[in-house]
Design an enzyme around this catalytic site. Structure first.
Site, PDB file in Angstrom:
ATOM      1  CG  HIS A 158      -0.154   0.182   2.384  1.00  0.00           C
ATOM      2  ND1 HIS A 158       0.409  -0.732   3.180  1.00  0.00           N
ATOM      3  CD2 HIS A 158      -0.101   1.621   3.083  1.00  0.00           C
ATOM      4  CE1 HIS A 158       0.979  -0.053   4.266  1.00  0.00           C
ATOM      5  NE2 HIS A 158       0.753   1.259   4.207  1.00  0.00           N
TER       6      HIS A 158
HETATM    7  C1  UD1 Z   1      -1.337   5.387   6.401  1.00  0.00           C
HETATM    8  C2  UD1 Z   1      -0.003   5.723   7.064  1.00  0.00           C
HETATM    9  C3  UD1 Z   1       1.049   4.667   6.706  1.00  0.00           C
HETATM   10  C4  UD1 Z   1       0.358   3.385   7.330  1.00  0.00           C
HETATM   11  C5  UD1 Z   1      -0.884   3.099   6.636  1.00  0.00           C
HETATM   12  C6  UD1 Z   1      -1.419   1.874   7.066  1.00  0.00           C
HETATM   13  C7  UD1 Z   1       0.636   8.206   6.823  1.00  0.00           C
HETATM   14  C8  UD1 Z   1       1.212   9.255   6.080  1.00  0.00           C
HETATM   15  N1  UD1 Z   1       0.523   7.084   6.404  1.00  0.00           N
HETATM   16  O1  UD1 Z   1      -1.158   5.307   5.077  1.00  0.00           O
HETATM   17  O2  UD1 Z   1       2.416   4.906   7.363  1.00  0.00           O
HETATM   18  O3  UD1 Z   1       1.370   2.404   6.712  1.00  0.00           O
HETATM   19  O4  UD1 Z   1      -1.599   4.338   7.110  1.00  0.00           O
HETATM   20  O5  UD1 Z   1      -2.766   1.418   6.826  1.00  0.00           O
HETATM   21  O6  UD1 Z   1      -0.375   8.368   7.833  1.00  0.00           O
HETATM   22  N2  UD1 Z   1      -8.722   5.059   2.856  1.00  0.00           N
HETATM   23  C9  UD1 Z   1      -9.874   4.525   2.723  1.00  0.00           C
HETATM   24  N3  UD1 Z   1     -10.554   4.202   3.937  1.00  0.00           N
HETATM   25  C10 UD1 Z   1      -9.841   4.362   5.135  1.00  0.00           C
HETATM   26  C11 UD1 Z   1      -8.677   5.009   5.169  1.00  0.00           C
HETATM   27  C12 UD1 Z   1      -8.026   5.333   3.810  1.00  0.00           C
HETATM   28  O7  UD1 Z   1     -10.720   4.239   1.885  1.00  0.00           O
HETATM   29  O8  UD1 Z   1     -10.289   3.963   6.294  1.00  0.00           O
HETATM   30  C13 UD1 Z   1      -8.046   5.542   1.464  1.00  0.00           C
HETATM   31  C14 UD1 Z   1      -8.280   6.975   0.863  1.00  0.00           C
HETATM   32  O9  UD1 Z   1      -8.527   6.568  -0.288  1.00  0.00           O
HETATM   33  C15 UD1 Z   1      -7.134   7.496   1.434  1.00  0.00           C
HETATM   34  C16 UD1 Z   1      -6.203   6.618   1.227  1.00  0.00           C
HETATM   35  O10 UD1 Z   1      -6.733   5.290   1.589  1.00  0.00           O
HETATM   36  O11 UD1 Z   1      -6.874   8.546   0.645  1.00  0.00           O
HETATM   37  C17 UD1 Z   1      -4.710   6.893   1.871  1.00  0.00           C
HETATM   38  O12 UD1 Z   1      -5.187   7.082   3.369  1.00  0.00           O
HETATM   39  P1  UD1 Z   1      -4.155   7.667   4.202  1.00  0.00           P
HETATM   40  O13 UD1 Z   1      -4.990   7.778   5.704  1.00  0.00           O
HETATM   41  O14 UD1 Z   1      -4.000   9.285   3.913  1.00  0.00           O
HETATM   42  O15 UD1 Z   1      -2.957   7.023   4.287  1.00  0.00           O
HETATM   43  P2  UD1 Z   1      -2.586   5.374   4.045  1.00  0.00           P
HETATM   44  O16 UD1 Z   1      -2.083   5.134   2.780  1.00  0.00           O
HETATM   45  O17 UD1 Z   1      -3.720   4.717   4.869  1.00  0.00           O
END
Ligand code: UD1
Length: 359
Positions: free
Chosen positions: A205
């Site tokens: 991811h």
């Molecule tokens: C975050 C952490 C990363 C960790 C990961 C674990 C940061 C910078 N990154 O990354 O270190 O390894 O979590 O999972 O904080 N989304 C959903 N549902 C959710 C959450 C996210 O659909 O419940 C999707 C959305 O499209 C969102 C994307 O995932 O834009 C990224 O989510 P984000 O919280 O920005 O960072 P992660 O990639 O999850």
């Protein structure tokens, strides 16, 4: 003493759980749990509270997704409002996600002492958002709880005074040991069609792996090739699914099974009974080292180098040829053995809470 704990994203929940459980044994420690809402899907958040035995958060700031500045800014704004009303004697942040630095900054600016659990890890790659979060959080923390000796060295090299640093061991191992005793069918994979030792588990991811179409395509090609020899089970993060749809790339092999993100216990059963793990996550590198399961990390660097020198971890980078070669080596029986690490003993939370009690 009033302690405010912050969680936001999936890897935070298992780090806070053992500390809150341990601190709840001491009446003088009042505990408040804040969820920033960085992760909000049930499979990315709610299921963990149910399984890890932590109370529901006292408040959910419901910030949701967004670009880094937007997400970090929203968390800061809402956490500051909360802290101005609630007050507190100590803010505890864990890991390296955007919620960690956002709430850390708020605490530091309100002059509330800040504790960082899992301090001192460094990949020395500032293109990783987590590396920026780690560096900045450690700079402004008052109590830095580290998982391994290397982390202490990194902090000392950055000029952090020694009296702020506490080598306590790895908090993830507390959770792993606790959950292993409580996970039904721990020695069986979570899907009925899987046989022990006869599949690989995959997580993928990182923005650096899935946001760049060329790199993502190369990794998927390597996975297709590996899947000719062994089934791959892939609980996919929403970010990765979104990128697959956007780029219209999907694994070609039917031997790659994409499933929803798993709960902590289901995922534990998945990797514990696998032949090997392919990942770009952080903590999984430690968990596989602890359980002596071969791990191929699809990244150019790691903030957990001790899993390579003392454990089962191998860095493959993103070159498809290297990824397949390393996987084939494992299938031919060429695997590393873990030496184990000091203080990975399930007593890290106790050591942390002992420090809290002396404050
Ligand atoms: C975050 C952490 C990363 C960790 C990961 C674990 C940061 C910078 N990154 O990354 O270190 O390894 O979590 O999972 O904080 N989304 C959903 N549902 C959710 C959450 C996210 O659909 O419940 C999707 C959305 O499209 C969102 C994307 O995932 O834009 C990224 O989510 P984000 O919280 O920005 O960072 P992660 O990639 O999850």
């Amino acid at each position: 003493m009033k302690i405010i704990y912050v969680v936001g994203a999936r890897p935070n929940f298992m780090k806070v759980a053992p500390i809150m459980r341990e601190a709840s044994k001491h009446k003088e420690l009042e505990q408040i749990l804040v969820h920033t809402g960085q992760h909000y899907d049930k499979n990315m958040s709610k299921c963990f509270f149910e399984e890890l035995g932590i109370c529901e958060p006292d408040i959910n700031l419901e910030v949701g997704s967004g670009h880094h500045g937007e997400q970090t800014g929203k968390i800061m704004q809402k956490f500051e409002e909360f802290m101005l009303k609630e007050g507190g004697n100590l803010v505890v942040v864990v890991g390296d996600v955007n919620s960690t630095i956002a709430c850390g900054l708020v605490a530091a600016k309100l002059h509330i002492p800040l504790a960082h659990v899992e301090a001192g890890l460094r990949s020395f790659d500032r293109r990783m958002p987590e590396e920026i979060n780690r560096l900045l959080t450690d700079t402004i923390s008052d109590y830095l709880f580290t998982p391994a000796e290397e982390a202490n060295k990194n902090l000392k090299n950055e000029g952090i005074p020694e009296e702020k640093i506490f080598l306590v061991g790895d908090i993830m191992i507390d959770t792993l040991l606790w959950e292993m005793e409580r996970t039904p069918h721990i020695n069986k994979p979570p899907l009925p069609e899987l046989d022990n030792n006869n599949y690989a588990a995959l997580t993928l991811h990182r923005p650096s792996n899935v946001d760049d179409p060329e790199i993502f395509k190369g990794i998927l090609n390597a996975l297709d090739e590996i899947a000719n020899k062994i089934p791959i089970i892939f609980p996919a993060h929403p970010r990765t699914i979104n990128r697959m749809k956007e780029f219209q790339f999907y694994p070609k092999s039917k031997n790659i099974k994409i499933i929803e993100p798993l709960s902590y216990r289901e995922f534990l059963r998945l990797y514990k009974n696998s032949k090997f793990v392919l990942t770009d996550s952080g903590s999984i590198q430690q968990e596989t080292t602890f359980l002596n399961i071969p791990c191929l990390t699809i990244r150019e660097n790691t903030e957990r180098p001790f899993t390579i020198t003392k454990g089962t971890n191998v860095l493959t980078g993103t070159d498809p040829k290297r990824i397949t070669e390393e996987a084939f080596k494992i299938l031919e029986g060429e695997t590393k053995q873990s030496e184990g690490l000091p203080l990975w003993d399930g007593k890290t939370a106790k050591r942390i809470v002992n420090v809290f009690r002396e404050l």
